[in-house]
Design a protein around this motif. Structure first.
Motif, mmCIF file in Angstrom:
data_model
loop_
_atom_site.group_PDB
_atom_site.id
_atom_site.type_symbol
_atom_site.label_atom_id
_atom_site.label_comp_id
_atom_site.label_asym_id
_atom_site.label_seq_id
_atom_site.Cartn_x
_atom_site.Cartn_y
_atom_site.Cartn_z
ATOM 1 N N LEU A 46 0.806 -1.226 0.000
ATOM 2 C CA LEU A 46 0.000 0.000 0.000
ATOM 3 C C LEU A 46 0.835 1.269 0.000
ATOM 4 C CD1 LEU A 46 -2.654 -1.198 2.588
ATOM 5 C CD2 LEU A 46 -3.178 -0.525 0.234
ATOM 6 N N HIS A 49 0.383 3.295 -3.094
ATOM 7 C CA HIS A 49 -0.966 3.885 -3.087
ATOM 8 C C HIS A 49 -0.994 5.143 -2.219
ATOM 9 C CE1 HIS A 49 -5.391 4.064 -2.793
ATOM 10 N NE2 HIS A 49 -5.207 4.242 -1.495
ATOM 11 N N SER A 168 -2.688 -8.380 1.491
ATOM 12 C CA SER A 168 -2.838 -6.975 1.143
ATOM 13 C C SER A 168 -2.670 -6.748 -0.353
ATOM 14 C CB SER A 168 -1.800 -6.156 1.927
ATOM 15 O OG SER A 168 -1.909 -4.788 1.640
ATOM 16 N N VAL A 172 -5.401 -5.091 -2.863
ATOM 17 C CA VAL A 172 -5.087 -3.872 -3.610
ATOM 18 C C VAL A 172 -5.344 -4.069 -5.100
ATOM 19 C CG1 VAL A 172 -3.201 -2.328 -4.303
ATOM 20 C CG2 VAL A 172 -3.433 -3.002 -1.911
ATOM 21 N N PRO A 178 -9.088 -0.353 -1.311
ATOM 22 C CA PRO A 178 -8.185 -1.356 -0.734
ATOM 23 C C PRO A 178 -7.758 -1.076 0.689
ATOM 24 C CG PRO A 178 -7.040 0.021 -2.340
ATOM 25 C CD PRO A 178 -8.486 0.344 -2.465
ATOM 26 N N PRO A 260 0.974 -4.718 -7.132
ATOM 27 C CA PRO A 260 1.080 -4.906 -5.685
ATOM 28 C C PRO A 260 1.023 -6.367 -5.277
ATOM 29 C CG PRO A 260 -1.068 -3.990 -6.287
ATOM 30 C CD PRO A 260 -0.216 -3.936 -7.506
#
Length: 408
Positions: A46, A49, A168, A172, A178, A260
Motif C-alpha cells: 500500500l 498507493h 494486502s 489492492v 483497498p 502490488p
C-alpha cells in the motif's frame, strides 16, 4: 554443537507448572504471533498507493517505516522484563490493543501523521509479540516440548510476516477501496487474537523484591560475541527492511512489473526463505552459519545493483531471496553464539541487545536512503546503500576469520 546443547539443558532446568500438553492451546497461542506479524507487513503493497494519494516523498515513506522500528526498539527495552515479572497475558493484551488501534488509524489515515501513529502502534504490538507472545508459545509447549514449541513460534512469525503482504497485495489488485478492506480484515484478525489472549492462563511470577526496570546490559567478557552477532544480523535485517520499505519502489520503477500482488508475493517468499534457511542450517557450526549469511548479503546487494542497471523482476526476486537468507542466518548465528557463551540469567538481556543493535541500523539506513533518493535519484542512493552494507559484510567476515578461536 555439544556446547550449545549443554547450555540449552541448563536453561531448561527451571521447572514450570505441570499441566497437560494441548496441541490446540499451542496452535491458538501461535495465532497471536501470526496475527500481529500479518499486521506488521500488511502495509507493504500500500505504500505506493499512499504515496500517490497523499503526495509524500520516498524519504517520507521510509520515515513511516522507521517509526515502526523506533517503537519496536523502545518496546524491546521493557516488554521482556515486564512479561517475566507480571506474566505473559498482562503484557500481551495491551500489545493487541495497540494493534487494534493501529488498524483504526490505517483505516482513517488521511495524512502522513496518521500513518506515523499507525506504524508506531504496530511497532509496539510487534515488540510485545517477539517477547511476551513468543514466550507464551514456548510456555504452551511445556517442559518436554520447548524446542518444538520454539520452532512453532518461529514458523508462526514468518507465516504472519508473509501472509500479511500477500493478503494486502491481492486486495489492492482486485478489490475497490483497498485500504479500508485490508485493515477491516486485519481488525477482525486482531480481534480474534485478543479473544484468545483473554483466555490465556493468568499465573504471574511472584517476585519478593522486584527490581526497577533498567536498560539491558551484558558482561564485558561477552562484548565481542554481541558485536559479531550484530555485524551479521544487522545487515541482513537492513536488507529485508529495504525490500519491505523500498522494494515496491524498485519494482515499480526498474522492472516491467509494478503489481502490488507481486510486491506482496516477493515479501512472502523472502520471509519463507528466512525460516527455511534457519531450519536447514540449524546444526551447522556458528562460523559456517555466519559465512553463509555474509555471502547471502553480498548476493542481495549485487542483485539490487543489477536491478538498477538493466535488471528485471528476476534480479529483484533474487535480491529478496538472498535477503531472507542473510537475515535468517544472521539472526540464527547471533542468537546461538550468545546462547553458547552467556549465562542463562543474562541471556534474555543479551538477546534484547542483539535485536536493538540490529533494528536501529535497519531503521536508519533505509530512511537515509529514502531521503537521499529525493536529492540524488534512485540509482546512486541504492548503490551507495549496497556499497555500505557490502563493506560491513566484508569487515564482519574478515573479523570472523581473524578471531575464529573466540567464536567456536
Amino acid at each position: 554443537m555439544s556446547q550449545f546443547s549443554s547450555a540449552e539443558s541448563r536453561l531448561n532446568t527451571a521447572k514450570e507448572p505441570t499441566s497437560g500438553f494441548s496441541p490446540r492451546r499451542l496452535l491458538q497461542t501461535a495465532w497471536l504471533v501470526v496475527a500481529v506479524f500479518m499486521l506488521s507487513n500488511a502495509p507493504t503493497p500500500l505504500y505506493i498507493h499512499w504515496k500517490q494519494q497523499l503526495g509524500f516523498t520516498s524519504g517520507t515513506m521510509t520515515l513511516i517505516f522507521a517509526c515502526y522500528i523506533l517503537a519496536l526498539v523502545l518496546t524491546l527495552l521493557v516488554a521482556g522484563q515486564l512479561a517475566d515479572r507480571l506474566g505473559r497475558k498482562t503484557v500481551i493484551i495491551p500489545g493487541l490493543i495497540a494493534s487494534l488501534l493501529a488498524c483504526l488509524c490505517f483505516i482513517t489515515a488521511d495524512s502522513v501523521y496518521t500513518l506515523l501513529v499507525a506504524r508506531f502502534l504496530t511497532g509496539i504490538a510487534v515488540g510485545v509479540t517477539v517477547t511476551a507472545s513468543m514466550a507464551a508459545v514456548v510456555d504452551a509447549g511445556g517442559e518436554s516440548r520447548k524446542r518444538q514449541a520454539a520452532l512453532v513460534a518461529s514458523i508462526a512469525m514468518v507465516t504472519g510476516a508473509g501472509l500479511g503482504p500477500v493478503m494486502s497485495g491481492v486486495i489492492v489488485r482486485f478489490v475497490p477501496h483497498p485500504v479500508y478492506t485490508v485493515f477491516a480484515v486485519e481488525l477482525l484478525v486482531q480481534l480474534s487474537a485478543l479473544v484468545i489472549a483473554l483466555r490465556l492462563p493468568s499465573a504471574a511470577k511472584k517476585v519478593a523484591a522486584p527490581r526497577p526496570l533498567r536498560l539491558p546490559t551484558i558482561p564485558k567478557a561477552n562484548m565481542f560475541h554481541l558485536l559479531l552477532g550484530i555485524l551479521f544480523f544487522a545487515p541482513g535485517l537492513t536488507s529485508t527492511s529495504l525490500m519491505l520499505s523500498l522494494g515496491p519502489v524498485l519494482l515499480n520503477n526498474f522492472t516491467a512489473v509494478g503489481s502490488p500482488v507481486i510486491a506482496g508475493v516477493m515479501a512472502c517468499v523472502m520471509f519463507a526463505v528466512a525460516v527455511g534457511t534457519q531450519i536447514l542450517c540449524r546444526q551447522l557450526p556458528i562460523a559456517r552459519i555466519f559465512y553463509v549469511s555474509g555471502a547471502a548479503l553480498l548476493v542481495t546487494m549485487l542483485s539490487v545493483v543489477m536491478t538498477l542497471h538493466g535488471g528485471d523482476v528476476k534480479s529483484l526476486f533474487l535480491a529478496a531471496l538472498a535477503a531472507g537468507a542473510a537475515q535468517g542466518l544472521g539472526q540464527l548465528g547471533g542468537l546461538t553464539l550468545l546462547s553458547m557463551n552467556i549465562a542463562a540469567d543474562r541471556r534474555a538481556e543479551a538477546n534484547a541487545l542483539l535485536n536493538i543493535g540490529a533494528y536501529i541500523p535497519a531503521g536508519l539506513l533505509p530512511v537515509a536512503t529514502g531521503y537521499l533518493i529525493d536529492f540524488t535519484g534512485m540509482t546512486f542512493s541504492f548503490t551507495l546503500l549496497a556499497a555500505t552494507l557490502v563493506a560491513v559484510a566484508v569487515f564482519a567476515l574478515g573479523l570472523l576469520i581473524k578471531q575464529r578461536s573466540v567464536t567456536l
